[in-house]
Design a protein around this motif. Structure first.
Motif, PDB file in Angstrom:
ATOM      1  N   TRP A  10       3.689  66.049  10.843  1.00  0.00           N
ATOM      2  CA  TRP A  10       3.305  66.616  10.555  1.00  0.00           C
ATOM      3  C   TRP A  10       1.872  67.769  11.068  1.00  0.00           C
ATOM      4  O   TRP A  10       0.728  66.775  11.502  1.00  0.00           O
ATOM      5  CB  TRP A  10       2.589  66.086   8.858  1.00  0.00           C
ATOM      6  N   TYR A  51      -2.406  59.129  12.104  1.00  0.00           N
ATOM      7  CA  TYR A  51      -2.795  59.732  11.426  1.00  0.00           C
ATOM      8  C   TYR A  51      -4.070  60.190  12.110  1.00  0.00           C
ATOM      9  O   TYR A  51      -4.834  59.874  12.493  1.00  0.00           O
ATOM     10  CB  TYR A  51      -3.163  59.009  10.195  1.00  0.00           C
ATOM     11  N   PHE A 106      -3.839  60.867   2.997  1.00  0.00           N
ATOM     12  CA  PHE A 106      -2.320  61.332   3.297  1.00  0.00           C
ATOM     13  C   PHE A 106      -1.376  59.584   3.571  1.00  0.00           C
ATOM     14  O   PHE A 106      -1.766  59.101   4.076  1.00  0.00           O
ATOM     15  CB  PHE A 106      -2.417  62.305   3.753  1.00  0.00           C
ATOM     16  N   ILE A 114       2.177  59.485   4.937  1.00  0.00           N
ATOM     17  CA  ILE A 114       3.798  59.718   5.753  1.00  0.00           C
ATOM     18  C   ILE A 114       4.690  59.341   5.717  1.00  0.00           C
ATOM     19  O   ILE A 114       4.679  58.098   6.051  1.00  0.00           O
ATOM     20  CB  ILE A 114       3.718  59.863   7.212  1.00  0.00           C
ATOM     21  N   LEU A 153       5.106  63.631   2.857  1.00  0.00           N
ATOM     22  CA  LEU A 153       3.173  63.795   3.468  1.00  0.00           C
ATOM     23  C   LEU A 153       3.027  63.322   1.846  1.00  0.00           C
ATOM     24  O   LEU A 153       3.475  64.581   1.503  1.00  0.00           O
ATOM     25  CB  LEU A 153       3.253  65.072   3.883  1.00  0.00           C
ATOM     26  N   CYS A 181       6.205  71.027   9.405  1.00  0.00           N
ATOM     27  CA  CYS A 181       7.068  69.648   9.956  1.00  0.00           C
ATOM     28  C   CYS A 181       7.290  69.695  11.324  1.00  0.00           C
ATOM     29  O   CYS A 181       7.631  71.012  11.593  1.00  0.00           O
ATOM     30  CB  CYS A 181       8.367  69.760   8.749  1.00  0.00           C
TER      31      CYS A 181
END
Length: 126
Positions: free
Chosen positions: A36, A60, A68, A70, A81, A96
């Motif tokens: 992302w 991340y 967040f 994933i 997400l 994405c």
């Protein structure tokens, strides 16, 4: 053709949550990394998070760590997400992206991803 379709964006207040989805189709995504990225107006497209399809290893950006998450659903070929504790600075178009896990050097480099979704707008108001 590899196709990535993003959904889940919207307008939320600061502190709220959204879950973005990326439905992937066109091939078997075993061996892929799914990432992302986000791009705010006038800004560079920045890395947010990535997950390897097979192992589920995640990475991340510092700006989203702890907020967040994933994840992926192998049965549905979908990457998610989950965004919690949203801040106005999270406002951006979220994309994405997909690539073979070994087709590049760094998971956080957007130029190493050949496949992209159309983007979904996330707006966080204060």
């Amino acid at each position: 053709q590899v196709q990535l379709v993003e959904t889940g964006g919207g307008l939320v207040q600061a502190g709220g949550s959204l879950r973005l989805s990326c439905a992937a189709s066109g091939r078997t995504f075993s061996g892929y990394a799914m990432g992302w990225f986000r791009q705010a107006p006038g800004k560079e497209r920045d890395f947010v998070a990535v997950i390897t399809w097979n192992s589920g290893r995640t990475y991340y950006a510092d700006s989203v760590k702890g907020r967040f998450t994933i994840s992926r659903d192998n049965t549905k070929n979908t990457v998610y997400l989950q965004m919690n504790s949203l801040k106005p600075e999270d406002t951006a178009v979220y994309y994405c992206a997909a690539r073979n896990w070994n087709s590049g050097t760094y998971f956080h480099t957007n130029t190493e991803y050949p496949y992209w979704g159309q983007g979904t707008q996330v707006t966080v108001s204060s």
